[in-house]
Design a protein around this motif. Structure first.
Motif, mmCIF file in Angstrom:
data_model
loop_
_atom_site.group_PDB
_atom_site.id
_atom_site.type_symbol
_atom_site.label_atom_id
_atom_site.label_comp_id
_atom_site.label_asym_id
_atom_site.label_seq_id
_atom_site.Cartn_x
_atom_site.Cartn_y
_atom_site.Cartn_z
ATOM 1 N N LYS A 129 0.828 -1.210 0.000
ATOM 2 C CA LYS A 129 0.000 0.000 0.000
ATOM 3 C C LYS A 129 0.861 1.258 0.000
ATOM 4 N N ILE A 130 0.467 2.219 -0.837
ATOM 5 C CA ILE A 130 1.110 3.533 -0.885
ATOM 6 C C ILE A 130 0.050 4.580 -0.581
ATOM 7 N N SER A 131 0.391 5.500 0.317
ATOM 8 C CA SER A 131 -0.509 6.618 0.629
ATOM 9 C C SER A 131 0.088 7.908 0.092
ATOM 10 N N ILE A 132 -0.648 8.556 -0.804
ATOM 11 C CA ILE A 132 -0.184 9.800 -1.428
ATOM 12 C C ILE A 132 -0.711 10.996 -0.649
ATOM 13 N N ILE A 133 0.203 11.898 -0.323
ATOM 14 C CA ILE A 133 -0.155 13.130 0.391
ATOM 15 C C ILE A 133 0.337 14.315 -0.440
ATOM 16 N N GLY A 134 -0.561 15.180 -0.848
ATOM 17 C CA GLY A 134 -0.182 16.385 -1.584
ATOM 18 C C GLY A 134 0.055 17.541 -0.624
ATOM 19 N N VAL A 135 1.079 18.329 -0.918
ATOM 20 C CA VAL A 135 1.364 19.512 -0.088
ATOM 21 C C VAL A 135 1.540 20.723 -1.015
ATOM 22 N N GLU A 142 -0.617 1.948 -9.711
ATOM 23 C CA GLU A 142 -1.597 0.852 -9.617
ATOM 24 C C GLU A 142 -1.243 -0.286 -10.575
ATOM 25 N N LYS A 143 -0.663 0.060 -11.719
ATOM 26 C CA LYS A 143 -0.241 -0.966 -12.695
ATOM 27 C C LYS A 143 0.874 -1.849 -12.133
ATOM 28 N N LEU A 144 1.568 -1.343 -11.120
ATOM 29 C CA LEU A 144 2.662 -2.107 -10.505
ATOM 30 C C LEU A 144 2.172 -2.949 -9.328
ATOM 31 N N ASN A 145 0.854 -3.081 -9.250
ATOM 32 C CA ASN A 145 0.232 -3.927 -8.234
ATOM 33 C C ASN A 145 0.350 -3.367 -6.817
ATOM 34 N N TYR A 146 0.246 -2.050 -6.715
ATOM 35 C CA TYR A 146 0.156 -1.412 -5.402
ATOM 36 C C TYR A 146 -1.291 -1.010 -5.148
ATOM 37 N N GLU A 147 -1.648 -1.020 -3.881
ATOM 38 C CA GLU A 147 -2.926 -0.437 -3.483
ATOM 39 C C GLU A 147 -2.663 1.039 -3.201
ATOM 40 N N LEU A 148 -3.345 1.912 -3.939
ATOM 41 C CA LEU A 148 -3.102 3.350 -3.831
ATOM 42 C C LEU A 148 -4.203 4.033 -3.018
ATOM 43 N N GLU A 149 -3.773 4.848 -2.077
ATOM 44 C CA GLU A 149 -4.710 5.667 -1.306
ATOM 45 C C GLU A 149 -4.266 7.119 -1.470
ATOM 46 N N ASP A 150 -5.136 7.936 -2.064
ATOM 47 C CA ASP A 150 -4.826 9.361 -2.188
ATOM 48 C C ASP A 150 -5.523 10.105 -1.051
ATOM 49 N N ILE A 151 -4.720 10.527 -0.088
ATOM 50 C CA ILE A 151 -5.267 11.184 1.100
ATOM 51 C C ILE A 151 -5.735 12.612 0.797
ATOM 52 N N GLY A 152 -5.275 13.149 -0.337
ATOM 53 C CA GLY A 152 -5.608 14.533 -0.680
ATOM 54 C C GLY A 152 -4.497 15.469 -0.238
ATOM 55 N N ASP A 153 -4.826 16.744 -0.147
ATOM 56 C CA ASP A 153 -3.817 17.756 0.133
ATOM 57 C C ASP A 153 -3.882 18.293 1.559
ATOM 58 N N ILE A 154 -2.707 18.562 2.107
ATOM 59 C CA ILE A 154 -2.588 19.264 3.385
ATOM 60 C C ILE A 154 -3.049 20.705 3.183
ATOM 61 N N VAL A 155 -3.810 21.220 4.101
ATOM 62 C CA VAL A 155 -4.270 22.605 3.996
ATOM 63 C C VAL A 155 -3.117 23.554 4.325
ATOM 64 N N SER A 181 9.948 3.913 -11.707
ATOM 65 C CA SER A 181 11.200 3.166 -11.527
ATOM 66 C C SER A 181 11.489 2.887 -10.061
ATOM 67 N N LEU A 182 11.223 3.862 -9.200
ATOM 68 C CA LEU A 182 11.475 3.690 -7.762
ATOM 69 C C LEU A 182 10.627 2.563 -7.177
ATOM 70 N N PHE A 183 9.429 2.398 -7.716
ATOM 71 C CA PHE A 183 8.527 1.377 -7.186
ATOM 72 C C PHE A 183 8.537 0.085 -8.011
ATOM 73 N N GLY A 184 9.617 -0.096 -8.803
ATOM 74 C CA GLY A 184 9.837 -1.405 -9.399
ATOM 75 C C GLY A 184 9.439 -1.605 -10.834
ATOM 76 N N GLU A 185 9.069 -0.534 -11.521
ATOM 77 C CA GLU A 185 8.701 -0.663 -12.919
ATOM 78 C C GLU A 185 9.912 -1.089 -13.754
ATOM 79 N N LYS A 186 9.701 -2.065 -14.627
ATOM 80 C CA LYS A 186 10.783 -2.558 -15.480
ATOM 81 C C LYS A 186 10.314 -2.603 -16.941
ATOM 82 N N LEU A 187 11.287 -2.511 -17.852
ATOM 83 C CA LEU A 187 10.956 -2.559 -19.276
ATOM 84 C C LEU A 187 10.540 -3.968 -19.680
ATOM 85 N N LEU A 188 11.241 -4.968 -19.141
ATOM 86 C CA LEU A 188 10.920 -6.381 -19.443
ATOM 87 C C LEU A 188 10.691 -7.160 -18.151
#
Length: 298
Positions: free
Chosen positions: A3-9, A37-50, A291-298
């Motif tokens: 799981k990855i949680s995205i936080i916008g600032v 999501e294509k890399l098989n992660y569960e994505l949670e977008d928490i939204g933006d910090i005020v 790339s950081l989360f494991g994306e590969k060309l082959l």
């Protein structure tokens, strides 16, 4: 599933060039959620910090620009990041200017005894109120996280020294102020300038970085400023410095970090769509995240 949680600032108060507050939106628009999501992660977008509105009376007792507003936003960010780490999710923070690293690190370090930091940046961000030529807080987050600087920045989230100098590796430095150079020497901070990258090659730089941090840390945070890349590849940044890391070198760095499995949190900052070309810089940021989360060309 991981799981990855995205936080916008959407922070633009740590410097003077408007537009970097739209960075999180630009990165989302460039498809970060779909990519990961294509890399098989569960994505949670928490939204933006005020981010609070700037008061005209702000900072009357300090040379630091927008000190109160920046400190308050970082307190909120630290709390949210801490919640994410506690839940077992990977915190992925989208900036915003680099002053947000103060809050990111404050929230993460609560959960580690010896957090390592890779500072991928053209600048060291080791200034203080006394050494800064501008008063811009986006040039101070690494110093503040080491407990050096104004108490309103060093004391974020209720404690002072977040990271130890021996647990830091700066990669891509090519614009350092005199006070920063002095602090690097005084604290023995490991720095790979563009000279070392050119001389050793990115493969060797990352191999050495992984080896250096693996033996002394219990987690590693990646703080990636898009101005670490050459402006040809990432034009939409507030402080572009020519002669930077290439697009391909950056992918190689991210791929090697992914293979090593040492990165436990990350932030991508200083994307400014107003200064960009057709959202090129945000698109580069998303590609590097792949790339950081494991994306590969082959």
């Amino acid at each position: 599933m991981r799981k990855i949680s995205i936080i916008g600032v959407p922070m633009d108060l740590g410097q003077t060039r408007r537009g970097v507050d739209m960075g999180p939106s630009a990165i989302r628009y460039a498809g970060v959620i779909e990519r990961l999501e294509k890399l098989n992660y569960e994505l949670e977008d928490i939204g933006d910090i005020v981010i609070g509105k700037l008061e005209k009376t702000d900072d009357s007792n300090s040379m630091l620009r927008n000190l109160t507003a920046v400190a308050e936003a970082n307190e909120r960010l630290a709390s949210k990041v801490s919640e994410v780490v506690k839940s077992g999710s990977f915190p992925l923070v989208l900036g915003g200017d680099h002053s947000i690293a103060i809050g990111t690190l404050a929230g993460i370090c609560k959960h580690y005894k010896n957090l390592g930091v890779i500072w991928y940046d053209a600048h060291a961000d080791l200034n203080t109120e006394e050494t800064s030529p501008t008063g811009n807080i986006h040039g101070m987050p690494l110093a503040a996280s080491m407990g050096i600087g104004h108490k309103d920045l060093t004391g974020i989230f209720g404690y002072t020294e977040k990271i130890k100098s021996e647990n830091i590796v700066i990669i891509g430095a090519r614009s350092l102020d005199e006070g920063e150079k002095q602090l690097i020497k005084e604290k023995g901070i490991k720095v790979y300038t563009m000279h070392e990258i050119d001389r050793l090659g990115m493969t060797k730089v990352i191999e050495e970085t992984i080896e250096y941090l693996k033996e002394r840390t219990d987690g590693v945070h990646l703080s990636l400023d898009l101005d670490g890349l050459d402006p040809h590849d990432a034009p939409g940044v507030g402080t572009p410095i020519i002669g930077g890391i290439s697009y391909r070198e950056s992918h190689l760095a991210m791929e090697m970090l992914a293979e090593a499995g040492i990165i436990t949190s990350a932030e991508f900052v200083e994307v400014n769509p107003i200064l960009d070309e057709r959202n090129k810089t945000a698109t580069v940021a998303v590609a590097l995240m792949g790339s950081l989360f494991g994306e590969k060309l082959l």
